[in-house]
Design a protein around this motif. Structure first.
Motif, PDB file in Angstrom:
ATOM      1  N   TRP A  39       6.649   8.283   4.947  1.00 55.62           N
ATOM      2  CA  TRP A  39       5.716   7.813   3.935  1.00 55.62           C
ATOM      3  C   TRP A  39       4.320   7.719   4.543  1.00 55.62           C
ATOM      4  CZ3 TRP A  39       7.449   5.842  -1.029  1.00 55.62           C
ATOM      5  CH2 TRP A  39       8.833   5.974  -1.224  1.00 55.62           C
ATOM      6  N   GLU A  40       3.304   7.804   3.673  1.00 52.46           N
ATOM      7  CA  GLU A  40       1.940   7.676   4.155  1.00 52.46           C
ATOM      8  C   GLU A  40       1.125   6.795   3.209  1.00 52.46           C
ATOM      9  OE1 GLU A  40      -0.055  11.778   2.334  1.00 52.46           O
ATOM     10  OE2 GLU A  40       0.644  11.745   4.413  1.00 52.46           O
ATOM     11  N   SER A  41       0.115   6.161   3.783  1.00 57.15           N
ATOM     12  CA  SER A  41      -0.728   5.259   3.016  1.00 57.15           C
ATOM     13  C   SER A  41      -2.140   5.308   3.575  1.00 57.15           C
ATOM     14  CB  SER A  41      -0.190   3.823   3.102  1.00 57.15           C
ATOM     15  OG  SER A  41      -1.143   2.886   2.607  1.00 57.15           O
ATOM     16  N   ASN A 101       0.823  -1.211   0.000  1.00 52.67           N
ATOM     17  CA  ASN A 101       0.000   0.000   0.000  1.00 52.67           C
ATOM     18  C   ASN A 101       0.856   1.260   0.000  1.00 52.67           C
ATOM     19  OD1 ASN A 101      -1.602  -2.285   1.019  1.00 52.67           O
ATOM     20  ND2 ASN A 101      -3.221  -0.781   1.168  1.00 52.67           N
ATOM     21  N   ASN A 102       1.619   1.458  -1.080  1.00 56.79           N
ATOM     22  CA  ASN A 102       2.374   2.699  -1.321  1.00 56.79           C
ATOM     23  C   ASN A 102       3.575   2.879  -0.400  1.00 56.79           C
ATOM     24  OD1 ASN A 102       0.416   3.408  -3.252  1.00 56.79           O
ATOM     25  ND2 ASN A 102      -0.856   4.377  -1.689  1.00 56.79           N
ATOM     26  N   LEU A 103       3.935   1.910   0.392  1.00 52.43           N
ATOM     27  CA  LEU A 103       5.090   2.034   1.268  1.00 52.43           C
ATOM     28  C   LEU A 103       6.309   1.393   0.607  1.00 52.43           C
ATOM     29  CD1 LEU A 103       3.433   1.153   4.695  1.00 52.43           C
ATOM     30  CD2 LEU A 103       4.038   3.412   3.837  1.00 52.43           C
TER      31      LEU A 103
END
Length: 266
Positions: free
Chosen positions: A217-219, A182-184
Motif C-alpha cells: 500500500w502507499e500513501s 491516510n489510505n492504509l
C-alpha cells in the motif's frame, strides 16, 4: 539488513545477526567483495544505520540493548565505541532495535516499542512522545522499522511500523498519532515500509507499506503539500513554418502529458 552510502553507490554495509558487520566498496561489481569489519562481543545484532551525511558514521544496537558507534567505518579497521545503551525495555534484552539518522546528526533509536532521541550522537537518549497513543506504541508488538522523511528534516518527521499499524510523529507534536487514516488498511499484518522520493516533485513522494497477504500500500507523506502540475501540450503537426494552399484541409496533431494526472481530451 543492508545500509548504503548516500555519497558513493559502491559503498554499503551488511548486518548478520550473529556474524558481525560486513562492508563492500565495489557494490556495482558482480559479484561485490564483502569484508568483515567488526564482530561484537555480544554477537546478536538487532539493527544498523548509516548517516546520510557521512558513510563513516555507523550505529549498531545489540540484543542486550547496548549501542555502538563508529566514526571511521571506511577505515581499514574501524573502531566501534560503546555508547549509552537503550534505557528500555526494563528486561535485559530486546526483541527488536534500530535507528533513523538525520543529516544534521540527530539520531532516533527504537528498542522494542520505545523510541528515543539523541542530539549528541548517542551519548544521551530522551524518550520520544507522551500520551495515550505513545503508551499503545510502547506496549504493542515491537517496532519493526523506524524511518525519517528527509524532505521535512526540519520537522524531524518519523514513521514507526509495528505488525499492527503505522505511527507518525514530528517535533511539533507531543503524542504519536495513528497513520492508518491516510489510505492504509486498518486491519492488516504489516511487514516493512520505506519512502519513495519523487525526484521531479518531492511533494509527490509516498510512504509504501508491505503487508502479509494484503499486498503493498502507499500513501502521501504526512506533510506533503500537493501542488497540481499543469499539463504539457505541444503541436507536432503541422510543423513550424509549414505552408498550405488556400482551401486545404489542415490536420492538427499534438502530444499532451500530465506529470501528476491523466489526459482525457485535448
Amino acid at each position: 539488513r543492508f545500509v548504503f552510502s548516500a555519497q558513493d553507490a559502491n559503498t554499503g554495509f551488511a548486518k548478520q545477526d550473529t556474524g558481525g558487520i560486513y562492508r563492500t566498496v565495489n557494490l556495482q561489481t558482480q559479484p561485490p567483495v564483502w569484508t568483515n569489519i567488526w564482530v561484537p562481543s555480544t554477537p546478536t545484532m538487532r539493527g544498523i544505520a548509516i548517516s546520510p551525511a557521512d558513510a563513516n558514521f555507523l550505529y549498531v544496537i545489540l540484543k542486550d540493548k547496548s549501542i555502538y558507534k563508529t566514526v571511521n567505518a571506511l577505515a581499514a579497521v574501524p573502531v566501534f565505541t560503546a555508547m549509552t545503551p537503550a534505557p528500555l525495555p526494563v528486561s535485559a534484552t530486546n526483541s527488536s532495535g534500530g535507528f533513523a539518522v538525520l543529516k544534521n546528526g540527530i539520531v532516533y533509536m527504537f528498542s522494542d516499542g520505545y523510541v528515543f532521541r539523541s542530539a549528541d550522537e548517542g551519548a544521551t537518549w530522551t524518550p520520544v512522545g507522551s500520551g495515550s497513543v505513545t503508551t499503545t506504541l510502547n506496549t504493542q508488538a515491537p517496532i519493526i522499522s523506524l524511518i525519517t522523511d528527509t524532505t521535512h528534516e526540519n520537522l524531524e518527521s518519523l514513521y514507526a511500523l509495528t505488525m499492527r499499524g503505522v505511527y507518525y510523529k514530528d517535533n511539533t507534536m507531543t503524542d504519536w498519532i495513528y497513520f492508518e487514516d491516510n489510505n492504509l488498511p486498518s486491519i492488516a499484518r504489516y511487514t516493512d515500509m520505506d519512502i519513495f522520493y519523487d525526484a521531479s516533485n518531492l511533494n509527490n513522494s509516498l510512504l509504501r507499506v508491505s503487508t502479509y497477504g494484503r499486498g503493498t500500500w502507499e500513501s502521501p507523506l504526512a506533510n506533503n503539500v500537493m501542488v497540481n502540475q499543469l499539463p504539457l501540450v505541444s503541436i507536432t503537426a503541422p510543423f513550424d513554418g509549414q505552408g498550405f494552399n488556400t482551401g486545404s484541409n489542415i490536420a492538427l496533431q499534438a502530444n499532451a502529458t500530465d506529470p501528476d494526472g491523466f489526459i482525457t481530451k485535448v
